[in-house]
Design an enzyme around this catalytic site. Structure first.
Site, PDB file in Angstrom:
ATOM      1  N   ASP A 467       4.304   1.187   8.940  1.00 49.81           N
ATOM      2  CA  ASP A 467       3.999   1.074   7.544  1.00 49.81           C
ATOM      3  C   ASP A 467       2.577   1.841   8.132  1.00 49.81           C
ATOM      4  OD1 ASP A 467       3.109   0.432   5.606  1.00 49.81           O
ATOM      5  OD2 ASP A 467       4.238  -1.781   5.986  1.00 49.81           O
ATOM      6  N   ASP A 536       7.171  -0.614  -2.635  1.00 52.88           N
ATOM      7  CA  ASP A 536       7.119  -2.566  -2.761  1.00 52.88           C
ATOM      8  C   ASP A 536       7.114  -3.310  -3.498  1.00 52.88           C
ATOM      9  OD1 ASP A 536       6.334  -2.289  -0.339  1.00 52.88           O
ATOM     10  OD2 ASP A 536       4.285  -3.033  -0.517  1.00 52.88           O
TER      11      ASP A 536
HETATM   12  C1  GLA Z   1       3.026  -3.130   3.110  1.00 54.03           C
HETATM   13  C2  GLA Z   1       4.380  -2.997   3.459  1.00 54.03           C
HETATM   14  C3  GLA Z   1       5.597  -4.039   2.675  1.00 54.03           C
HETATM   15  C4  GLA Z   1       5.274  -5.135   3.743  1.00 54.03           C
HETATM   16  C5  GLA Z   1       4.021  -5.431   4.139  1.00 54.03           C
HETATM   17  C6  GLA Z   1       3.657  -6.342   4.860  1.00 54.03           C
HETATM   18  O1  GLA Z   1       2.796  -3.546   1.853  1.00 54.03           O
HETATM   19  O2  GLA Z   1       4.757  -2.040   1.965  1.00 54.03           O
HETATM   20  O3  GLA Z   1       6.389  -3.902   2.635  1.00 54.03           O
HETATM   21  O4  GLA Z   1       5.599  -5.056   5.369  1.00 54.03           O
HETATM   22  O5  GLA Z   1       3.150  -3.893   4.133  1.00 54.03           O
HETATM   23  O6  GLA Z   1       2.134  -6.748   5.001  1.00 54.03           O
END
Ligand code: GLA
Length: 714
Positions: A467, A536
């Site tokens: 990420d 997300d």
């Molecule tokens: C980002 C990712 C999510 C999740 C969060 C965790 O927003 O896109 O899918 O993994 O971080 O903090």
């Protein structure tokens, strides 16, 4: 249209270059006076004779049209330079000692190399007045109409550095036509890859990322047509950039001229990239594609190219995963994850991914990033007991990490505040309470590799979700002002280096590219990962738009989609479980809901649909995608067809019922017209009927959806 092997030719006598792909040709010539290559043609196949004719006729036309105030090659340059009689934005701008920016060059030599399945042409130019070599590279493939271009510059001086202000990968010239309609992808967090169309005006149109990552806000891709192309017809020119940092796409036109699109990395206005004596700098690849048959055929060609030439394991089928994020947030511990893992396995999930919260002192987003040790309050025996149980349940194990980041509240930051981007004497700006680690520093990149290598060596892990949750700011390295101009580039190559080294050492680990959802979706990161987390936003209706845009360039095989709970956290919408599944089954299916809260009926339905997905996943992930209509209006569908046309799967959606109308027939595509197909329900119909009349789905009400399978009878 005839298909033929790829070929490149360059005639040193006339300066004519011709690139042949299976279904297209691309031609240019190196201008006599100043050795500037001039673009002449991109479209269906032509002959060498045609290309030679175009070189002469274009040269004559440009000369005849020449007038004061206009450059002789106006927007026809294959690679416009700073200086001389070129007045547009330059693809190459280098500052030599004495503040001289003009590059005048001569063609020194050309080189053609062939490897099985592909050929490359390189034109080597030498600056006439300075010591600089510039190589324009072109690559064509036997199995694709995509043309790869990139540029290499070398500072040949033994003593003096030069400053590179602009170094694009390519300039793509699309023909003069009455309209230049540009299709592109815009967005923001939780609303990525929204498809937009806009006419290019005379002047400039710029899409870019100035965030250090590819960005949610624009994706490095465009398609230009004359305003009449549809999914099934029309001439479409498109290109992308294999790069995961800041980038710029600049389309420039003047009255009656072609559109010339400069495409490259960089961070405009930040400061030049210094090129030391003897140093060589290579741009990322920009790939271009001409498609004669509309946006659908364009996407097919991009998808096939991505699976064959970009993705590391394009032929592989991706497993159905469960991810803990929406179910448990930061509230993760061994018992809770074990309970979810058992339920996920029972549903038919094949991979269990533990998301954020397992490391350091991380109980919310304020602390812990950078401390990649397992939190033993939450996982007293480390991750091993959970991993062992996940494996015993027959699933692979995956882990979330955010290696480029640090929270100021972390052991790492307390030990190494200087490892973050910052400017001396200023407070750095946090976002999501975190700062970006300076991966342009070799010691930091090495540390990151060491941490991840240790994690992957100590634990039996099959999947990493990488990420990156904030853009760059305060992008400085006070101790090395000489490196300032290259931080934006070096960070990306630093990230690439770490992932590449991890993949080499841990070949069994698959990677998901995530950046707060789809902030880092591009061909550069795709070359070293296995799938994307496109957004997300997991609301199924919003996802349909995101997936629609995404699918224009990126293959379904890379598009991870989860079924999550309602109301959706992002917009509080409630849609039926079956619709949520059918939207997620249009990509690489995953589950992200809190399985503890699912009723027995929901669990049963999920089990059934996951099993059904496994039956069609080879069609969805590796078949050809046809977009049958757009989300949101009347009923629309996505259809997938295997390469041999023997199987097809159609996911049909009706978002809103209008009056008492039943959906109109939906015409399928890409089937064998003479073939007889058996449909779900038993009807046997010809491919011709299915494509010319269509299927009439029986859908009633809002958020209605169905899956129809087709099987070719022998
Ligand atoms: C980002 C990712 C999510 C999740 C969060 C965790 O927003 O896109 O899918 O993994 O971080 O903090």
């Amino acid at each position: 249209m005839r298909a033929r092997p790829a070929a490149v030719t360059y005639d040193a006598g006339t300066g004519v270059l011709l690139l042949d792909t299976p279904r297209t040709s691309y031609a240019a010539y190196v201008g006599r006076a100043d050795d500037i290559p001039i673009h002449t043609y991109w479209g269906p196949p032509i002959t060498a004779e045609d290309a030679a004719h175009l070189a002469t006729s274009t040269a004559e036309r440009l000369a005849a049209e020449w007038e004061c105030f206009r450059s002789p090659a106006n927007r026809h340059e294959e690679y416009p330079l700073d200086g001389g009689l070129q007045f547009g934005r330059a693809a190459l701008s280098v500052e030599f000692p004495g503040s001289v920016r003009a590059v005048e060059w001569r063609l020194a030599r050309h080189e053609i190399t062939a490897e099985p399945g592909r050929q490359e042409l390189t034109l080597w130019f030498e600056a006439r007045h300075q010591e600089l070599t510039v190589a324009l590279h072109y690559r064509v493939h036997d199995d694709s109409d995509v043309i790869d271009r990139w540029v290499v510059v070398r500072n040949d001086s033994a003593t003096e550095a030069v400053d590179v202000h602009r170094l694009d990968s390519a300039a793509w010239v699309t023909p003069e036509q009455p309209r230049h309609r540009m299709t592109h992808l815009t967005g923001r967090w939780a609303a990525e890859t929204q498809l937009r169309r806009t006419d290019l005006a005379d002047g400039h149109f710029v899409l870019e990322s100035r965030r250090g990552i590819t960005s949610h806000h624009a994706n490095p891709w465009f398609a230009i047509d004359d305003g009449t192309a549809t999914e099934e017809s029309g001439r479409v020119y498109s290109a992308t950039l294999h790069w995961s940092g800041s980038w710029r796409l600049l389309a420039q036109r003047e009255l009656d001229e072609p559109a010339q699109v400069l495409f490259g990395w960089g961070h405009e206005g930040f400061g030049p990239r210094r090129l030391e004596p003897g140093e060589v700098l290579q741009t990322p690849v920009s790939s271009g594609l001409f498609s004669a048959d509309g946006f659908g055929a364009m996407s097919h060609a991009w998808h096939e190219y991505a699976l064959r030439h970009v993705l590391p394991n394009g032929g592989e089928q991706r497993p159905v995963l469960f991810n803990s994020w929406e179910a448990t947030g930061f509230d993760v511990d061994e018992a809770g994850q074990l309970a979810l893992a058992r339920k996920a396995a029972d549903l038919g999930c094949e991979l269990f991914v533990l998301d954020d919260g397992w490391f350091g002192r991380r109980s919310d987003d304020r602390a812990g990033l950078g401390d990649w040790w397992v939190n033993t309050d939450r996982f007293p025996g480390g991750l091993k007991p959970l991993i062992d149980e996940v494996h015993a349940l027959g699933m692979g194990f995956g882990l979330w990490i955010e290696p480029e980041m640090v929270n100021p509240d972390s052991d790492l930051y307390r030990a190494h505040p200087e490892w973050t981007y910052h400017h001396a004497g200023r407070e750095p700006h946090t976002m999501r309470h975190q700062l970006v680690l300076n991966l342009a520093r070799p010691d930091v990149a090495e540390w990151v590799f060491g941490e991840l290598d240790a994690l992957l060596s100590a634990n039996d892990i099959q999947f990493v979700k990488w990420d990156m949750n904030r853009p760059f700011a305060d992008t400085g390295w006070p101790e090395r002002p000489d490196r300032q101009g290259r931080l934006w580039l070096d960070h990306v190559t630093g990230v690439y280096g770490v992932i590449d080294a991890l993949r080499r050492k841990h070949p069994g680990v698959a990677f998901e590219a995530c950046s707060g959802g789809g902030g880092r979706v591009d061909f550069g990161i795709m070359a070293r990962t296995d799938q994307f987390w496109p957004s997300d936003n997991t609301d199924a209706l919003d996802r349909r738009y995101i997936q629609h845009g995404f699918s224009h360039l990126y293959p379904v095989r890379t598009m991870s989609c989860w079924v999550t709970d309602v109301p959706a956290f992002i917009n509080k919408r409630r849609v039926p479980l079956t619709y949520r599944f059918h939207v997620a089954m249009a990509g690489v299916l995953g589950i992200g809901g809190d399985l503890n809260a699912w009723t027995a009926e929901e669990t049963e339905e999920a089990r059934r649909l996951i099993a059904q997905y496994k039956e069609i996943r080879h069609i969805v992930q590796h078949g050809r995608l046809h977009r049958l209509g757009e989300p949101g209006r009347s009923a629309s569908a996505v259809q997938y067809v295997t390469a041999d046309l023997s199987e097809s799967a159609v996911l049909v959606y009706q978002e809103a019922q209008q009056y008492d109308s039943a959906p109109a027939p939906i015409r399928l595509r890409g089937l064998a017209p003479e073939g007889r197909y058996r449909l779900t329900g038993g009807a046997v119909l010809s491919g011709a009927l299915l494509m010319n009349h269509g299927i009439t789905p029986r859908l009633t009400g809002d958020y209605a959806s169905t899956l129809i399978r087709l099987e070719l009878l022998a």
